[in-house]
Design a protein around this motif. Structure first.
Motif, PDB file in Angstrom:
ATOM      1  N   ALA A  99      94.877  55.083  -3.863  1.00  9.26           N
ATOM      2  CA  ALA A  99      93.509  55.489  -4.209  1.00  9.26           C
ATOM      3  C   ALA A  99      92.592  54.313  -3.874  1.00  9.26           C
ATOM      4  O   ALA A  99      92.802  53.194  -4.344  1.00  9.26           O
ATOM      5  N   ARG A 100      91.588  54.585  -3.050  1.00 11.55           N
ATOM      6  CA  ARG A 100      90.622  53.558  -2.642  1.00 11.55           C
ATOM      7  C   ARG A 100      89.252  54.008  -3.120  1.00 11.55           C
ATOM      8  O   ARG A 100      88.747  55.046  -2.698  1.00 11.55           O
ATOM      9  N   TRP A 101      88.648  53.233  -4.023  1.00  8.72           N
ATOM     10  CA  TRP A 101      87.348  53.542  -4.621  1.00  8.72           C
ATOM     11  C   TRP A 101      86.298  52.662  -3.966  1.00  8.72           C
ATOM     12  O   TRP A 101      86.449  51.443  -3.885  1.00  8.72           O
ATOM     13  N   THR A 102      85.192  53.257  -3.506  1.00  6.26           N
ATOM     14  CA  THR A 102      84.120  52.481  -2.873  1.00  6.26           C
ATOM     15  C   THR A 102      82.760  52.888  -3.445  1.00  6.26           C
ATOM     16  O   THR A 102      82.581  54.004  -3.939  1.00  6.26           O
ATOM     17  N   PHE A 103      81.817  51.937  -3.354  1.00  9.03           N
ATOM     18  CA  PHE A 103      80.425  52.176  -3.731  1.00  9.03           C
ATOM     19  C   PHE A 103      79.719  52.701  -2.490  1.00  9.03           C
ATOM     20  O   PHE A 103      80.207  52.601  -1.372  1.00  9.03           O
ATOM     21  N   GLU A 111      91.282  49.276  -5.258  1.00  4.83           N
ATOM     22  CA  GLU A 111      92.307  49.964  -4.480  1.00  4.83           C
ATOM     23  C   GLU A 111      93.635  49.745  -5.183  1.00  4.83           C
ATOM     24  O   GLU A 111      93.985  48.605  -5.507  1.00  4.83           O
ATOM     25  N   SER A 112      94.335  50.813  -5.436  1.00  3.40           N
ATOM     26  CA  SER A 112      95.639  50.700  -6.086  1.00  3.40           C
ATOM     27  C   SER A 112      96.587  51.731  -5.496  1.00  3.40           C
ATOM     28  O   SER A 112      96.165  52.741  -4.936  1.00  3.40           O
ATOM     29  N   PHE A 126      95.018  57.883 -11.240  1.00  7.95           N
ATOM     30  CA  PHE A 126      94.412  56.585 -10.969  1.00  7.95           C
ATOM     31  C   PHE A 126      93.126  56.526 -11.784  1.00  7.95           C
ATOM     32  O   PHE A 126      92.563  57.564 -12.132  1.00  7.95           O
ATOM     33  N   HIS A 127      92.641  55.314 -12.079  1.00  4.50           N
ATOM     34  CA  HIS A 127      91.370  55.230 -12.799  1.00  4.50           C
ATOM     35  C   HIS A 127      90.664  53.910 -12.494  1.00  4.50           C
ATOM     36  O   HIS A 127      91.279  52.949 -12.043  1.00  4.50           O
ATOM     37  N   GLU A 142      89.018  57.803  -2.072  1.00  2.00           N
ATOM     38  CA  GLU A 142      89.775  58.307  -0.923  1.00  2.00           C
ATOM     39  C   GLU A 142      91.263  58.172  -1.231  1.00  2.00           C
ATOM     40  O   GLU A 142      91.709  57.123  -1.699  1.00  2.00           O
ATOM     41  N   ILE A 143      92.010  59.220  -0.941  1.00  2.00           N
ATOM     42  CA  ILE A 143      93.436  59.257  -1.251  1.00  2.00           C
ATOM     43  C   ILE A 143      94.243  59.322   0.048  1.00  2.00           C
ATOM     44  O   ILE A 143      93.937  60.113   0.936  1.00  2.00           O
ATOM     45  N   THR A 144      95.289  58.475   0.124  1.00  2.03           N
ATOM     46  CA  THR A 144      96.246  58.566   1.217  1.00  2.03           C
ATOM     47  C   THR A 144      97.634  58.812   0.622  1.00  2.03           C
ATOM     48  O   THR A 144      97.944  58.338  -0.472  1.00  2.03           O
TER      49      THR A 144
END
Length: 158
Positions: A99-103, A111-112, A126-127, A142-144
């Motif tokens: 899980a990649r979190w962006t502004f 990212e974890s 994820f959180h 975004e999920i891979t």
């Protein structure tokens, strides 16, 4: 005719008959060989592909007992913990979900990744949390799955 002349002729005739009889062999028929039975074999089974497959992404501010995001929303308060749940299915001895979190400006927030052992349907949560509050704006997760992009979702913090 004289008997003495008859004896050599009879002997020669008897010898010829005996030789002819000795030379004649009874023909034995060749053994009959049955053809080998044809054994049909099925083709080998196709190899079982062990993969995890993406099912759904949900974003919310709470998780239930099954690690599924509840109270799904696309708008959150600055102090909310924001959860993303990735629903998967399939069978895999090892799969990696990131899980990649962006502004909004592309700045990386977090990212974890998690390794999962997939055996049927499952949820992976994820959180992100920021006790002093998230800046107001648009965010994206975004999920891979095993390195392949499978989903993304935008949300707002207001």
């Amino acid at each position: 005719m004289n008997r003495t002349n008859f004896a050599p002729v009879a002997f020669t005739l008897a010898a010829a008959v005996a030789l002819a009889a000795c030379g004649k062999k009874e023909e034995v028929p060749a053994p009959v060989v049955a053809p080998a039975p044809v054994v049909e074999t099925a083709p080998p089974p196709a190899p079982v592909v062990e993969t995890a497959s993406f099912v759904a992404l949900s974003v919310g501010n709470q998780l239930d007992a099954n690690q599924k995001a509840t109270a799904t929303a696309d708008t959150f308060a600055p102090t909310d913990t924001i959860y993303a749940t990735v629903a998967t299915d399939g069978n895999a001895p090892n799969a990696a979900i990131v899980a990649r979190w962006t502004f909004s400006d592309g700045q990386l927030v977090d990212e974890s990744s998690q390794s999962i052992v997939q055996s049927g349907p499952a949820n992976t949560a994820f959180h992100i949390a920021k006790p002093d509050g998230w800046p107001v704006g648009t965010y994206k997760v975004e999920i891979t799955l095993d390195g392949n992009p499978v989903a993304s979702e935008e949300f707002m913090v207001q």
